[in-house]
Write a protein that holds these residues in place. Structure first.
Motif, PDB file in Angstrom:
ATOM      1  N   ILE A  60      12.953  34.725 -11.159  1.00 57.19           N
ATOM      2  CA  ILE A  60      13.796  34.804 -12.352  1.00 57.19           C
ATOM      3  C   ILE A  60      14.612  36.098 -12.317  1.00 57.19           C
ATOM      4  O   ILE A  60      14.085  37.170 -12.037  1.00 57.19           O
ATOM      5  N   ILE A  61      15.898  35.955 -12.632  1.00 59.12           N
ATOM      6  CA  ILE A  61      16.793  37.104 -12.770  1.00 59.12           C
ATOM      7  C   ILE A  61      17.278  37.106 -14.216  1.00 59.12           C
ATOM      8  O   ILE A  61      17.921  36.165 -14.665  1.00 59.12           O
ATOM      9  N   LYS A  62      16.941  38.162 -14.944  1.00 56.23           N
ATOM     10  CA  LYS A  62      17.388  38.301 -16.331  1.00 56.23           C
ATOM     11  C   LYS A  62      18.133  39.617 -16.462  1.00 56.23           C
ATOM     12  O   LYS A  62      17.872  40.561 -15.728  1.00 56.23           O
ATOM     13  N   GLY A  63      19.025  39.652 -17.409  1.00 57.07           N
ATOM     14  CA  GLY A  63      19.762  40.889 -17.630  1.00 57.07           C
ATOM     15  C   GLY A  63      20.989  40.669 -18.474  1.00 57.07           C
ATOM     16  O   GLY A  63      21.123  39.664 -19.176  1.00 57.07           O
ATOM     17  N   SER A  64      21.881  41.633 -18.391  1.00 57.65           N
ATOM     18  CA  SER A  64      23.133  41.561 -19.149  1.00 57.65           C
ATOM     19  C   SER A  64      24.220  42.283 -18.381  1.00 57.65           C
ATOM     20  O   SER A  64      23.943  43.086 -17.501  1.00 57.65           O
ATOM     21  N   ASP A  87      24.834  37.464 -21.165  1.00 53.61           N
ATOM     22  CA  ASP A  87      23.420  37.566 -20.826  1.00 53.61           C
ATOM     23  C   ASP A  87      23.178  36.734 -19.584  1.00 53.61           C
ATOM     24  O   ASP A  87      23.716  35.633 -19.450  1.00 53.61           O
ATOM     25  N   ILE A  88      22.357  37.244 -18.705  1.00 52.06           N
ATOM     26  CA  ILE A  88      22.059  36.566 -17.446  1.00 52.06           C
ATOM     27  C   ILE A  88      20.638  36.028 -17.514  1.00 52.06           C
ATOM     28  O   ILE A  88      19.698  36.788 -17.768  1.00 52.06           O
ATOM     29  N   ASN A  89      20.495  34.724 -17.331  1.00 57.26           N
ATOM     30  CA  ASN A  89      19.198  34.050 -17.288  1.00 57.26           C
ATOM     31  C   ASN A  89      19.236  33.050 -16.146  1.00 57.26           C
ATOM     32  O   ASN A  89      19.601  31.900 -16.330  1.00 57.26           O
ATOM     33  N   LEU A  90      18.861  33.510 -14.970  1.00 60.69           N
ATOM     34  CA  LEU A  90      18.969  32.685 -13.768  1.00 60.69           C
ATOM     35  C   LEU A  90      17.609  32.483 -13.116  1.00 60.69           C
ATOM     36  O   LEU A  90      16.730  33.331 -13.211  1.00 60.69           O
ATOM     37  N   ALA A  91      17.486  31.357 -12.447  1.00 64.44           N
ATOM     38  CA  ALA A  91      16.337  31.092 -11.586  1.00 64.44           C
ATOM     39  C   ALA A  91      16.876  30.914 -10.172  1.00 64.44           C
ATOM     40  O   ALA A  91      17.800  30.129  -9.954  1.00 64.44           O
ATOM     41  N   LEU A  92      16.315  31.630  -9.229  1.00 62.47           N
ATOM     42  CA  LEU A  92      16.777  31.599  -7.847  1.00 62.47           C
ATOM     43  C   LEU A  92      16.046  30.499  -7.077  1.00 62.47           C
ATOM     44  O   LEU A  92      14.814  30.448  -7.070  1.00 62.47           O
ATOM     45  N   SER A 111      20.479  30.190  -3.301  1.00 60.38           N
ATOM     46  CA  SER A 111      20.658  31.143  -2.205  1.00 60.38           C
ATOM     47  C   SER A 111      19.513  30.934  -1.223  1.00 60.38           C
ATOM     48  O   SER A 111      18.356  31.153  -1.556  1.00 60.38           O
ATOM     49  N   SER A 112      19.854  30.491  -0.041  1.00 60.01           N
ATOM     50  CA  SER A 112      18.823  30.242   0.971  1.00 60.01           C
ATOM     51  C   SER A 112      18.586  31.468   1.843  1.00 60.01           C
ATOM     52  O   SER A 112      17.705  31.457   2.693  1.00 60.01           O
ATOM     53  N   GLU A 113      19.329  32.531   1.639  1.00 58.66           N
ATOM     54  CA  GLU A 113      19.184  33.738   2.442  1.00 58.66           C
ATOM     55  C   GLU A 113      18.257  34.727   1.752  1.00 58.66           C
ATOM     56  O   GLU A 113      18.093  34.713   0.539  1.00 58.66           O
ATOM     57  N   TYR A 114      17.662  35.597   2.530  1.00 58.54           N
ATOM     58  CA  TYR A 114      16.825  36.652   1.969  1.00 58.54           C
ATOM     59  C   TYR A 114      17.670  37.764   1.372  1.00 58.54           C
ATOM     60  O   TYR A 114      17.224  38.500   0.513  1.00 58.54           O
ATOM     61  N   LYS A 115      18.885  37.874   1.852  1.00 56.08           N
ATOM     62  CA  LYS A 115      19.800  38.897   1.361  1.00 56.08           C
ATOM     63  C   LYS A 115      20.548  38.331   0.150  1.00 56.08           C
ATOM     64  O   LYS A 115      21.390  37.454   0.282  1.00 56.08           O
ATOM     65  N   LEU A 116      20.220  38.820  -1.036  1.00 55.94           N
ATOM     66  CA  LEU A 116      20.847  38.377  -2.273  1.00 55.94           C
ATOM     67  C   LEU A 116      21.991  39.339  -2.592  1.00 55.94           C
ATOM     68  O   LEU A 116      21.760  40.499  -2.954  1.00 55.94           O
ATOM     69  N   VAL A 117      23.231  38.864  -2.445  1.00 53.20           N
ATOM     70  CA  VAL A 117      24.420  39.695  -2.666  1.00 53.20           C
ATOM     71  C   VAL A 117      24.689  39.771  -4.166  1.00 53.20           C
ATOM     72  O   VAL A 117      25.057  38.782  -4.795  1.00 53.20           O
ATOM     73  N   LEU A 118      24.500  40.950  -4.727  1.00 45.00           N
ATOM     74  CA  LEU A 118      24.605  41.130  -6.176  1.00 45.00           C
ATOM     75  C   LEU A 118      26.037  41.021  -6.684  1.00 45.00           C
ATOM     76  O   LEU A 118      26.266  40.562  -7.796  1.00 45.00           O
ATOM     77  N   SER A 119      27.016  41.418  -5.888  1.00 46.03           N
ATOM     78  CA  SER A 119      28.405  41.327  -6.347  1.00 46.03           C
ATOM     79  C   SER A 119      28.814  39.869  -6.547  1.00 46.03           C
ATOM     80  O   SER A 119      29.581  39.565  -7.459  1.00 46.03           O
ATOM     81  N   GLU A 120      28.302  38.950  -5.729  1.00 42.75           N
ATOM     82  CA  GLU A 120      28.601  37.526  -5.914  1.00 42.75           C
ATOM     83  C   GLU A 120      28.005  37.017  -7.218  1.00 42.75           C
ATOM     84  O   GLU A 120      28.646  36.270  -7.955  1.00 42.75           O
ATOM     85  N   LEU A 121      26.808  37.435  -7.513  1.00 44.09           N
ATOM     86  CA  LEU A 121      26.147  37.029  -8.746  1.00 44.09           C
ATOM     87  C   LEU A 121      26.911  37.544  -9.963  1.00 44.09           C
ATOM     88  O   LEU A 121      27.193  36.803 -10.900  1.00 44.09           O
ATOM     89  N   VAL A 122      27.289  38.810  -9.929  1.00 44.98           N
ATOM     90  CA  VAL A 122      28.028  39.422 -11.035  1.00 44.98           C
ATOM     91  C   VAL A 122      29.402  38.771 -11.185  1.00 44.98           C
ATOM     92  O   VAL A 122      29.850  38.476 -12.300  1.00 44.98           O
ATOM     93  N   GLU A 123      30.064  38.512 -10.071  1.00 39.30           N
ATOM     94  CA  GLU A 123      31.390  37.903 -10.102  1.00 39.30           C
ATOM     95  C   GLU A 123      31.343  36.516 -10.737  1.00 39.30           C
ATOM     96  O   GLU A 123      32.186  36.178 -11.582  1.00 39.30           O
ATOM     97  N   GLU A 124      30.367  35.714 -10.381  1.00 36.14           N
ATOM     98  CA  GLU A 124      30.228  34.373 -10.972  1.00 36.14           C
ATOM     99  C   GLU A 124      29.995  34.457 -12.473  1.00 36.14           C
ATOM    100  O   GLU A 124      30.597  33.713 -13.249  1.00 36.14           O
TER     101      GLU A 124
END
Length: 175
Positions: A60-64, A87-92, A111-124
């Motif tokens: 789970i990814i939560k935040g704002s 508000d961010i409420n995501l399940a990976l 995301s099937s990769e171990y490297k979770l790119v945070l800028s992509e998440l924020v941009e979406e």
């Protein structure tokens, strides 16, 4: 909140197990698709993210996030400063087929990769919370363009228009 930069990526294997929390800023230069919809690349994005595992062992990814950006007013085409909040409420998930077991309060993030790119998440998230239409709240921009509000016509002018109406003859035939 801290003014530190958020890392470009996190290791998805570690960050959830360690229940990490990240707070800081993301530069608009790392969000190229989002910047295309802005009037200028000036602005900042402040985010706070927490990573955890829920009872079902879902990641789970939560935040704002809060962003101060400049868009184009669609009335006068001048720059307009707006604030975006979300508000961010995501399940990976690694595969799309696993989404069927998702709680309704969470949105999926694939995301099937171990490297979770945070800028992509924020941009979406920023693109999803952008208003459909941007315009100045007051009508100053309409005054700049010399728009005039439609005035109600008086009854006399309405009657004069009806006399000039070419279809007035049809009303007589109908009666």
């Amino acid at each position: 909140m801290s003014e530190s930069l958020i890392p470009a990526y996190v290791d998805a294997r570690k960050v959830f197990l360690q229940q990490e929390e990240l707070t800081g800023t993301v530069g608009l230069e790392s969000l190229p698709r989002f910047v295309e919809s802005l009037a200028s690349a000036q602005g900042s994005v402040v985010i706070a993210l927490s990573f955890s595992l829920n009872e079902s062992k879902h990641r789970i990814i939560k935040g704002s996030l809060t962003a101060q950006v400049e868009v184009t007013c669609q009335r006068c085409l001048e720059p307009l400063a707006i604030e975006l909040k979300d508000d961010i409420n995501l399940a990976l998930f690694e595969e799309e087929s696993a989404i069927t077991e998702l709680d309704s309060s969470l949105e999926p993030w694939i995301s099937s990769e171990y490297k979770l790119v945070l800028s992509e998440l924020v941009e979406e998230q920023l693109m999803l919370c952008m208003p459909i239409v941007n315009y100045h709240e007051n009508e100053d921009c309409l005054e700049l363009l010399a728009y005039k509000k439609a005035e109600l016509r008086s009854d006399e002018s309405a009657q004069a228009d009806s006399k000039e109406n070419p279809f007035a003859v049809l009303k007589v035939l109908k009666d």
